[in-house]
Enzyme design. Structure first.
Site, PDB file in Angstrom:
ATOM      1  N   GLN A  90      -6.372  -4.943   4.225  1.00 37.39           N
ATOM      2  CA  GLN A  90      -6.866  -3.981   3.243  1.00 37.39           C
ATOM      3  C   GLN A  90      -7.940  -4.692   2.433  1.00 37.39           C
ATOM      4  OE1 GLN A  90      -5.716  -0.804   2.928  1.00 37.39           O
ATOM      5  NE2 GLN A  90      -6.639  -0.146   1.000  1.00 37.39           N
ATOM      6  N   GLU A 146      -5.919  -8.050   1.644  1.00 37.70           N
ATOM      7  CA  GLU A 146      -4.472  -7.990   1.794  1.00 37.70           C
ATOM      8  C   GLU A 146      -4.135  -7.811   3.274  1.00 37.70           C
ATOM      9  OE1 GLU A 146      -3.154  -4.934  -1.246  1.00 37.70           O
ATOM     10  OE2 GLU A 146      -5.309  -5.014  -1.498  1.00 37.70           O
ATOM     11  N   ASP A 179     -11.728   0.426  -0.377  1.00 29.92           N
ATOM     12  CA  ASP A 179     -10.283   0.381  -0.590  1.00 29.92           C
ATOM     13  C   ASP A 179      -9.654   0.876   0.711  1.00 29.92           C
ATOM     14  OD1 ASP A 179      -7.740   0.278  -1.564  1.00 29.92           O
ATOM     15  OD2 ASP A 179      -8.081   1.577  -3.298  1.00 29.92           O
ATOM     16  N   HIS A 229      -1.316 -10.019  -3.098  1.00 31.37           N
ATOM     17  CA  HIS A 229      -2.341  -9.209  -3.752  1.00 31.37           C
ATOM     18  C   HIS A 229      -3.271 -10.046  -4.649  1.00 31.37           C
ATOM     19  CE1 HIS A 229      -4.176  -5.587  -5.198  1.00 31.37           C
ATOM     20  NE2 HIS A 229      -3.260  -4.802  -4.672  1.00 31.37           N
ATOM     21  N   SER A 230      -3.674 -11.231  -4.195  1.00 35.52           N
ATOM     22  CA  SER A 230      -4.601 -12.039  -5.007  1.00 35.52           C
ATOM     23  C   SER A 230      -5.968 -11.380  -5.089  1.00 35.52           C
ATOM     24  CB  SER A 230      -4.749 -13.435  -4.403  1.00 35.52           C
ATOM     25  OG  SER A 230      -3.565 -14.176  -4.608  1.00 35.52           O
ATOM     26  N   TYR A 231      -6.562 -11.456  -6.281  1.00 36.93           N
ATOM     27  CA  TYR A 231      -7.931 -10.976  -6.501  1.00 36.93           C
ATOM     28  C   TYR A 231      -8.810 -12.219  -6.538  1.00 36.93           C
ATOM     29  CZ  TYR A 231      -6.309  -6.361  -8.169  1.00 36.93           C
ATOM     30  OH  TYR A 231      -5.739  -5.115  -8.278  1.00 36.93           O
ATOM     31  N   HIS A 246       2.867   0.077  -3.143  1.00 37.81           N
ATOM     32  CA  HIS A 246       3.252  -1.323  -3.326  1.00 37.81           C
ATOM     33  C   HIS A 246       4.726  -1.528  -3.688  1.00 37.81           C
ATOM     34  CE1 HIS A 246      -0.832  -2.312  -2.687  1.00 37.81           C
ATOM     35  NE2 HIS A 246      -1.289  -2.273  -3.915  1.00 37.81           N
ATOM     36  N   ASN A 280       0.811  -1.217   0.000  1.00 34.72           N
ATOM     37  CA  ASN A 280       0.000   0.000   0.000  1.00 34.72           C
ATOM     38  C   ASN A 280       0.854   1.281   0.000  1.00 34.72           C
ATOM     39  OD1 ASN A 280      -2.426   1.875   0.546  1.00 34.72           O
ATOM     40  ND2 ASN A 280      -3.293  -0.150   0.178  1.00 34.72           N
ATOM     41  N   ARG A 281       0.231   2.395   0.370  1.00 35.97           N
ATOM     42  CA  ARG A 281       0.835   3.698   0.066  1.00 35.97           C
ATOM     43  C   ARG A 281       1.703   4.275   1.182  1.00 35.97           C
ATOM     44  NH1 ARG A 281      -3.951   3.120  -2.243  1.00 35.97           N
ATOM     45  NH2 ARG A 281      -4.087   3.608  -4.461  1.00 35.97           N
TER      46      ARG A 281
HETATM   47  C1  BGC Z   1      -4.837  -0.560  -3.258  1.00 40.07           C
HETATM   48  C2  BGC Z   1      -5.645   0.078  -4.360  1.00 40.07           C
HETATM   49  C3  BGC Z   1      -4.960  -0.186  -5.668  1.00 40.07           C
HETATM   50  C4  BGC Z   1      -4.833  -1.680  -5.838  1.00 40.07           C
HETATM   51  C5  BGC Z   1      -4.120  -2.065  -7.107  1.00 40.07           C
HETATM   52  C6  BGC Z   1      -4.770  -2.012  -3.503  1.00 40.07           C
HETATM   53  O1  BGC Z   1      -4.008  -2.620  -2.523  1.00 40.07           O
HETATM   54  O2  BGC Z   1      -5.363  -0.270  -1.986  1.00 40.07           O
HETATM   55  O3  BGC Z   1      -5.811   1.457  -4.153  1.00 40.07           O
HETATM   56  O4  BGC Z   1      -5.671   0.363  -6.738  1.00 40.07           O
HETATM   57  O5  BGC Z   1      -4.138  -2.222  -4.756  1.00 40.07           O
HETATM   58  O6  BGC Z   1      -2.914  -1.448  -7.189  1.00 40.07           O
END
Ligand code: BGC
Length: 382
Positions: free
Chosen positions: A317, A345, A280, A208-210, A134, A108-109
């Site tokens: 997250q 996450e 998010d 970061h699995s969807y 990330h 994350n940021r």
């Molecule tokens: C973030 C999102 C981001 C996504 C893909 C997530 O972990 O919180 O803001 O768009 O990852 O990068």
């Protein structure tokens, strides 16, 4: 003749013994390594498929430590791949939103790509407006890891190692990271993270699995029912940076203390939902981190699949795939529209290096960064 007959009986007994109660697969757990192409500079990439005796399997590659496929049975025994991604390496080498990847050094940021540690200000690569996201331009999702089969009897396991050099993407210290994926006979994908450093640094690793429990590409996740073990979350500013004050979920669309369809409140006129274009946000887990505790549970009503998330991390997250927009064609030619996948996450809170009140993400020489997350699959009746 007699010997042949006995051998035949023995083979039948072995086959019967390895059959699951449902008798679906009969296969023993195993790890299989297959070539998966090569990167632009010619580095060979392999796919490690970890399968258990119930027919569940996870395919992981040494590029980005990416979970390429995760196949789990549904209520009727049908096995589907429940993570978004691509059929081949090229898809992952192109631009994509971290499908299945290990994220590091910092998930994350980090605001304005800056933080101060021991009185020294560090400037990171900024890759998300003015912020670092990330791990930077070439985070742990885009590097080649050293892979090794570390299976134990009955549990296929692959260990991935990466040495991130001092100064890489602006982070201090040589960071030695090890991520181990296991698939257990309890239908779990287990991820163990370990890191050490030779200089004070910050670290926050996640996956970061969807997920789409109806099967990847099979519609959006709005009817998935989600429960999160959190009484509060960390609200964000317009740049998705936490303001620093945790907020109670009670009375807000962020209250997932009881299972609730993700789509039930996502369109509400709520400032936080508008800022995130949906969910998010980091949820503050009741377990507090440090010991393995439940974080979240997802149920998909049509297939009956259930995914429980357990972690030693203090936060999760929850990202509802808001930025997916139909421009990516993934596995089997499926087009990924908005909210076709959800991420859970497990991690420390975003921008922690700039928030002394958040649990610390500082790692010092001699310390071990060690976390575990488990994604456990089962099924339930309607
Ligand atoms: C973030 C999102 C981001 C996504 C893909 C997530 O972990 O919180 O803001 O768009 O990852 O990068």
């Amino acid at each position: 003749m007699r010997i042949i007959v006995l051998a035949g009986i023995a083979a039948a007994l072995i086959a019967a013994a390895s059959c699951t109660p449902g008798g679906k697969t009969g296969a023993a757990s195993q790890l299989k390594k297959t070539p998966f192409g090569s990167t632009a500079d010619g580095t060979a990439i392999d796919l490690y498929t970890l399968a258990n005796k119930h027919g569940m399997s996870a395919a992981v590659m040494n590029y980005g430590g990416i979970v390429v496929a995760l196949k789990v049975p549904g209520r009727d025994g049908r096995i589907d791949d429940v993570v978004l991604g691509f059929d081949n390496l090229n898809g992952y080498l192109g631009t994509n939103p971290y499908f299945g990847a290990i994220v590091g050094r910092y998930g994350n940021r980090i605001a304005r790509g800056r933080f101060t540690l021991d009185g020294v200000e560090y400037t990171l690569a900024r890759n998300n407006g003015e912020n670092a996201l990330h791990g930077g331009l070439r985070g742990f999702d885009k590097v080649v890891w050293q892979a090794r089969d570390v299976s134990t009897p009955g549990t296929p396991r692959v260990e991935l190692r990466y040495l991130s050099k001092d100064g890489e993407e602006g982070y201090p210290g040589n960071l030695s990271a090890t991520v181990t994926y296991s698939v257990t006979d309890a239908n779990e994908l287990r991820i163990d993270y370990l890191a050490t450093t030779d200089k004070d640094t910050v670290v926050n690793l996640t996956n970061h699995s969807y997920f789409n429990l109806a099967g990847q590409g099979n519609g959006d996740i709005l009817k998935h029912e989600l429960q999160i073990d959190a009484d509060s979350f960390t609200p964000v500013d317009a740049g998705l940076i936490p303001t620093g004050e945790p907020r109670k979920v009670e009375g807000t669309p962020f209250d997932f203390r009881q299972p609730t369809a993700i789509g039930a409140r996502i369109h509400e006129n709520n400032e936080q939902l508008i800022r995130g274009r949906g969910y998010d946000h980091n949820f503050v887990l009741r377990g507090g981190g440090g010991t393995l505790a439940p974080a979240a549970k997802v149920y998909e009503p049509t297939t009956g699949r259930v995914m429980e998330v357990l972690t030693t991390q203090p936060g999760v997250q929850f990202y509802s795939g808001n930025f997916l927009d139909g421009t990516i064609r993934g596995k089997g030619g499926k087009v990924y529209q908005q909210r076709y996948g959800l991420c859970l996450e497990t991690q420390h809170f975003p921008d922690s290096p700039n928030h002394p009140s958040f649990p610390t993400v500082v790692l010092k020489p001699g310390e071990r960064y060690q976390t575990t997350t488990i994604y456990r699959f089962s099924t339930a009746q309607p």
